[in-house]
Design a protein around this motif. Structure first.
Motif, mmCIF file in Angstrom:
data_model
loop_
_atom_site.group_PDB
_atom_site.id
_atom_site.type_symbol
_atom_site.label_atom_id
_atom_site.label_comp_id
_atom_site.label_asym_id
_atom_site.label_seq_id
_atom_site.Cartn_x
_atom_site.Cartn_y
_atom_site.Cartn_z
ATOM 1 N N GLY A 219 0.783 -1.228 0.000
ATOM 2 C CA GLY A 219 0.000 0.000 0.000
ATOM 3 C C GLY A 219 0.807 1.266 0.000
ATOM 4 N N ARG A 220 2.079 1.232 0.269
ATOM 5 C CA ARG A 220 2.927 2.429 0.292
ATOM 6 C C ARG A 220 4.270 2.092 -0.361
ATOM 7 N NH1 ARG A 220 2.357 3.405 6.767
ATOM 8 N NH2 ARG A 220 0.160 3.987 6.849
ATOM 9 N N PRO A 221 4.943 3.092 -0.925
ATOM 10 C CA PRO A 221 6.296 2.841 -1.425
ATOM 11 C C PRO A 221 7.220 2.483 -0.252
ATOM 12 C CG PRO A 221 5.817 5.188 -1.454
ATOM 13 C CD PRO A 221 4.516 4.497 -1.130
ATOM 14 N N ILE A 222 8.264 1.720 -0.561
ATOM 15 C CA ILE A 222 9.140 1.204 0.496
ATOM 16 C C ILE A 222 10.531 1.820 0.379
ATOM 17 C CG2 ILE A 222 10.296 -0.862 1.376
ATOM 18 C CD1 ILE A 222 7.895 -2.481 0.414
ATOM 19 N N ALA A 223 11.009 2.323 1.492
ATOM 20 C CA ALA A 223 12.426 2.662 1.646
ATOM 21 C C ALA A 223 12.999 1.610 2.584
ATOM 22 C CB ALA A 223 12.604 4.061 2.213
ATOM 23 N N GLY A 224 13.993 0.864 2.124
ATOM 24 C CA GLY A 224 14.425 -0.292 2.897
ATOM 25 C C GLY A 224 15.911 -0.348 3.166
ATOM 26 N N TYR A 225 16.237 -1.189 4.142
ATOM 27 C CA TYR A 225 17.627 -1.457 4.526
ATOM 28 C C TYR A 225 17.777 -2.962 4.698
ATOM 29 C CZ TYR A 225 21.659 -2.050 7.633
ATOM 30 O OH TYR A 225 22.831 -2.459 8.210
ATOM 31 N N VAL A 226 18.876 -3.542 4.170
ATOM 32 C CA VAL A 226 19.199 -4.936 4.432
ATOM 33 C C VAL A 226 20.585 -4.990 5.059
ATOM 34 C CG1 VAL A 226 17.743 -5.883 2.599
ATOM 35 C CG2 VAL A 226 20.090 -5.266 2.078
ATOM 36 N N GLY A 227 20.713 -5.753 6.114
ATOM 37 C CA GLY A 227 21.996 -5.872 6.789
ATOM 38 C C GLY A 227 21.808 -5.980 8.286
ATOM 39 N N THR A 228 22.916 -6.165 8.974
ATOM 40 C CA THR A 228 22.887 -6.298 10.423
ATOM 41 C C THR A 228 22.547 -4.962 11.079
ATOM 42 O OG1 THR A 228 24.527 -8.061 10.309
ATOM 43 C CG2 THR A 228 24.223 -6.995 12.444
ATOM 44 N N LEU A 229 21.713 -5.007 12.102
ATOM 45 C CA LEU A 229 21.340 -3.801 12.857
ATOM 46 C C LEU A 229 22.276 -3.712 14.056
ATOM 47 C CD1 LEU A 229 17.486 -4.406 12.707
ATOM 48 C CD2 LEU A 229 18.859 -2.978 11.189
ATOM 49 N N GLY A 230 23.553 -3.402 13.758
ATOM 50 C CA GLY A 230 24.582 -3.400 14.786
ATOM 51 C C GLY A 230 24.742 -2.051 15.458
ATOM 52 N N PRO A 231 25.816 -1.900 16.240
ATOM 53 C CA PRO A 231 26.044 -0.632 16.959
ATOM 54 C C PRO A 231 26.214 0.558 16.030
ATOM 55 C CG PRO A 231 27.419 -2.404 17.843
ATOM 56 C CD PRO A 231 26.806 -2.926 16.588
ATOM 57 N N TRP A 232 26.602 0.292 14.793
ATOM 58 C CA TRP A 232 26.802 1.362 13.824
ATOM 59 C C TRP A 232 25.506 1.841 13.188
ATOM 60 C CZ3 TRP A 232 28.516 -3.668 13.486
ATOM 61 C CH2 TRP A 232 27.788 -4.514 12.644
ATOM 62 N N PHE A 233 24.398 1.169 13.449
ATOM 63 C CA PHE A 233 23.127 1.526 12.829
ATOM 64 C C PHE A 233 22.535 2.735 13.544
ATOM 65 C CE2 PHE A 233 18.584 1.147 11.918
ATOM 66 C CZ PHE A 233 18.591 0.888 10.554
ATOM 67 N N ASP A 234 22.179 3.755 12.771
ATOM 68 C CA ASP A 234 21.684 5.024 13.324
ATOM 69 C C ASP A 234 20.162 4.950 13.479
ATOM 70 O OD1 ASP A 234 21.096 7.618 14.030
ATOM 71 O OD2 ASP A 234 22.427 8.516 12.550
ATOM 72 N N TRP A 235 19.714 4.424 14.634
ATOM 73 C CA TRP A 235 18.280 4.287 14.891
ATOM 74 C C TRP A 235 17.590 5.646 14.961
ATOM 75 C CZ3 TRP A 235 15.494 0.092 14.381
ATOM 76 C CH2 TRP A 235 16.114 -1.170 14.477
ATOM 77 N N GLU A 236 18.239 6.615 15.514
ATOM 78 C CA GLU A 236 17.622 7.942 15.638
ATOM 79 C C GLU A 236 17.289 8.514 14.265
ATOM 80 O OE1 GLU A 236 18.648 12.360 17.520
ATOM 81 O OE2 GLU A 236 19.990 10.646 17.864
ATOM 82 N N TRP A 248 5.268 6.636 3.445
ATOM 83 C CA TRP A 248 6.228 5.594 3.072
ATOM 84 C C TRP A 248 6.268 4.524 4.152
ATOM 85 C CZ3 TRP A 248 10.075 5.421 -0.983
ATOM 86 C CH2 TRP A 248 9.970 6.469 -1.904
ATOM 87 N N ASN A 249 6.580 3.299 3.743
ATOM 88 C CA ASN A 249 6.935 2.243 4.685
ATOM 89 C C ASN A 249 8.462 2.133 4.760
ATOM 90 O OD1 ASN A 249 4.421 1.196 5.604
ATOM 91 N ND2 ASN A 249 4.125 0.195 3.609
ATOM 92 N N ILE A 250 8.960 2.140 5.969
ATOM 93 C CA ILE A 250 10.393 1.948 6.179
ATOM 94 C C ILE A 250 10.589 0.496 6.624
ATOM 95 C CG2 ILE A 250 12.453 2.794 7.324
ATOM 96 C CD1 ILE A 250 10.983 4.873 5.575
ATOM 97 N N VAL A 251 11.340 -0.281 5.854
ATOM 98 C CA VAL A 251 11.498 -1.716 6.085
ATOM 99 C C VAL A 251 12.959 -2.026 6.394
ATOM 100 C CG1 VAL A 251 11.381 -4.001 5.023
ATOM 101 C CG2 VAL A 251 9.537 -2.341 4.638
ATOM 102 N N LEU A 252 13.167 -2.763 7.476
ATOM 103 C CA LEU A 252 14.519 -3.173 7.875
ATOM 104 C C LEU A 252 14.593 -4.698 7.842
ATOM 105 C CD1 LEU A 252 14.951 -0.805 10.978
ATOM 106 C CD2 LEU A 252 15.400 -0.307 8.557
#
Length: 705
Positions: A219-236, A248-252
């Motif tokens: 139902g919405r366009p997707i902005a996505g990320y594939v990979g490990t959600l490690g300490p380097w991942f900027d959650w903020e 948009w849907n944000i997909v991890l």
């Protein structure tokens, strides 16, 4: 007998069956396809070994490396012999804790004898102690530096120090980005930039998109990320992007720890880990690919996922990476990402610039660059000289002295000590430390010792030299001249007798049509005005030079010969495969003869009789075999009479009978050699001696002169 594949111990930072396929997986797999015997040693694993594809074996760095379990497994895999050689070479220093079972160690060492070194490739500095020990034993050390964090003190207290040592001491240093070279000094050679890449065949957009995975939100366009959600991942950053873009849907997609704040963001979807094979099915449905990293080491990272997004036809929104600057289809910004999704989502993509760029980033292209670096870890010496020796200290001094005064610079000299009981080893170490010394665990004979040196040689041209020779100062320069013709496979040197320098010792090898090799021009007066070059049947291993490419095609010395006639067999294989041999009258030296591997006695007579017969029946093309068979029978009768008179008939007949008792082996020899033939029998007959009776008389005279 093809050359043994080069063993490559690949100490990897990731398990082979990791969810994501990263740089080590791709490089290991593709190097195996390029002819290396790759042993992927995965971390924190007790895997006893399995082969996911030809040429590649996965083992754990835990108990599977203990000798007893390893030995049991090696017996069951096709690459076991190569693996035994790879691990046998480290048994002396035992850097991998492999000596828990001394009986197995002794059995492996006894079977292998002299083990050629291979390549050890590491990607994390904490493998440095083991790698540096292997390097001291002759292994080529390759340090593939991934990013700044791989040398961070966070990984281990000694990582930074080991990183400096590896940069300074490794024969090959490869880096993923140019920024990793900054401030580096003392390298043996400049670090080679081999960036990260993409498996184009897997990720490139298909004409028809696959069915949308059920776990992807609709139902919405997707902005996505594939990979490990490690300490380097900027959650903020990602949470802010989702909240500011409700359309948009944000997909991890990937494993990792999830912060509590994510639960409240309705358009932020966490799909968890997926197999590497399934990733393209997700990425192809992204409208924008995200790389939201943070951290002090980010400037040295070359993110693989950027190229995977692009290959799937997805534009990239990323924080700044120097490695991604100027890459088409990638938008870099450290500021807020608000507003970027709508703009990127409406771009026409991919374009020709992206496709052209990705072709140069395919893992196949990058692995070719690494394979080229591994094949030539240092600037190649113009000539590698291999000198097998066994209790030859008294003669070796003149030989090495003549090598030290060669006018050809950067010459590589490799002395292969075949378990001498004299002071050969200490003499070489003290007087000629600039030359490489390989030591055999036991006396293995000329062929195996010579092959060990050939495998260790780094030049495209490899010389075999007897330890009882003394070569002229310009020998090395002159002997390379004929190789300017790319058709030449080997070059024979012109040797005179050490005790009578005016008399010829040998001017290449000749071969009789009825069986039997001979030293050309032996005992004749040194000609005053010889031709510069002369085509001959073969080069005597007393002073022969071979083109490496020719040896790769036809194989090394046949170790089943043990000694005597192994160079004649090699000369036959080269001729059959269309690699001519040239005698260079200007490539000169003196030869004493049979100093280390003695001729005469029962062993010599038996081996010579056996090997001469093996060469004759396996090498001659059918037309020549039928034509000259009657002469061969007469030749054997006359030889038998001579051996009877000289009191050597017993060992002579035993040698001939050994051939009769090993008919299956002889047939295999013949099949292998005839499969090499690319030239007509008439071309071969042109080079062999037809006046066999005259040649026999000459051999008998030479034997007693």
């Amino acid at each position: 007998m093809p050359m043994t594949p080069t063993p490559l111990l690949f100490f990897a930072p990731l398990p082979w069956d990791a969810a994501a396929r990263q740089r080590p997986h791709h490089l290991a797999r593709l190097l195996a396809r390029r002819g290396f015997a790759v042993f992927y040693v995965e971390p924190a694993s007790d895997a006893e070994g399995y082969s996911p594809e030809p040429g590649l074996i996965v083992v754990g760095d835990g108990t599977a490396l203990h000798r007893r379990r390893l030995a049991r497994w090696l017996a069951s895999v096709p690459l076991g012999d190569v693996m035994r050689r790879a691990f046998g070479a480290v048994s002396g220093d035992d850097p991998l804790n492999l000596s828990r079972d001394s009986a197995v160690v002794q059995a492996v060492d006894h079977r292998l004898g002299l083990t050629p070194p291979g390549i050890v490739l590491i990607e994390l500095p904490h493998h440095a102690p083991m790698a540096l020990r292997l390097q001291r034993q002759g292994w080529t050390l390759v340090y593939d530096r991934l990013d700044p964090s791989s040398a961070s003190a966070d990984i281990g207290p000694f990582s930074a120090r080991y990183d400096e040592q590896l940069y300074a001491r490794a024969e090959i240093v490869t880096v993923t980005t140019e920024s990793l070279n900054r401030g580096r000094h003392g390298l043996k050679r400049p670090a080679t930039v081999i960036p990260n890449g993409v498996d184009l065949a897997r990720f490139q957009r298909r004409k028809q998109l696959a069915v949308i995975p059920r776990s992807l939100p609709a139902g919405r366009p997707i902005a996505g990320y594939v990979g490990t959600l490690g300490p380097w991942f900027d959650w903020e950053r990602v949470i802010g992007l989702a909240r500011s873009n409700p359309a948009w849907n944000i997909v991890l997609v990937g494993p990792g720890r999830i912060p509590k704040e994510v639960v409240a963001v309705q358009n932020l979807h966490l799909l968890g880990p997926r197999s590497y094979e399934a990733l393209p099915e997700f990425v192809q449905h992204f409208r924008v690919g995200l790389i939201p990293f943070k951290g002090r080491d980010i400037t040295g990272v070359d993110p693989v996922k950027a190229y995977e997004y692009l290959a799937c036809g997805v534009p990239v929104l990323s924080v700044p990476f120097p490695a991604l600057e100027g890459v088409p289809g990638v938008t870099l910004t450290a500021a807020s990402w608000n507003g970027w999704l709508d703009e990127l989502g409406h771009r026409r993509f991919p374009d020709d610039a992206v496709q052209t760029y990705l072709k140069q980033r395919d893992w196949g292209v990058l692995s070719d660059r690494l394979a080229a670096a591994l094949a030539h870890p240092e600037p190649q010496p113009p000539l590698s000289v291999v000198i097998p020796t066994y209790n030859g200290r008294a003669h070796l001094e003149r030989c090495l002295w003549s090598m030290a005064r060669q006018t050809l610079k950067e010459l590589e000299v490799i002395v292969v000590d075949d378990r001498s009981s004299d002071d050969t080893v200490s003499f070489c170490a003290q007087c000629y430390p600039q030359f490489r010394l390989l030591r055999s665990a036991e006396n293995v004979g000329f062929a195996r010792a010579a092959n060990a040196g050939i495998r260790a040689a780094r030049s495209p041209f490899i010389a075999l030299l007897n330890n009882d020779t003394e070569m002229a100062p310009d020998w090395a320069e002159n002997v390379l001249v004929p190789f300017q013709d790319p058709r030449i496979g080997s070059v024979a040197s012109f040797l005179c007798q050490m005790q009578r320098p005016s008399r010829v010792d040998r001017a290449g090898d000749g071969y009789s049509a009825v069986g039997g090799a001979f030293n050309r021009l032996h005992n004749q007066v040194d000609p005053t005005d010889p031709p510069r070059f002369e085509e001959v049947f073969g080069a005597s291993a007393a002073a022969a030079v071979y083109r490496r490419a020719a040896l790769v095609e036809v194989g090394l010395l046949d170790e089943s010969f043990e000694a005597y006639y192994e160079d004649v067999d090699l000369a036959w294989r080269l001729q059959l495969a269309g690699w001519p041999c040239v005698l260079h009258h200007g490539a000169r030296g003196l030869h004493l003869g049979s100093a280390s591997y003695q001729k005469g006695g029962e062993r010599f007579v038996r081996f010579s009789a056996r090997n001469a017969e093996t060469v004759y029946w396996s090498a001659l093309p059918p037309a020549l075999l039928a034509k000259h068979l009657p002469g061969h029978v007469a030749f054997l009768v006359l030889q038998s009479v001579h051996r009877l008179v000289s009191g050597e008939l017993g060992p002579y007949l035993r040698g001939k009978l050994e051939v009769l008792r090993s008919i299956p082996s002889l047939l295999q020899h013949r099949q292998e050699r005839q499969a090499l033939r690319t030239i007509p029998a008439s071309e071969i007959e042109r080079l062999i001696e037809k006046r066999w009776f005259r040649q026999l008389v000459r051999q008998l005279i030479d034997r007693h002169s």
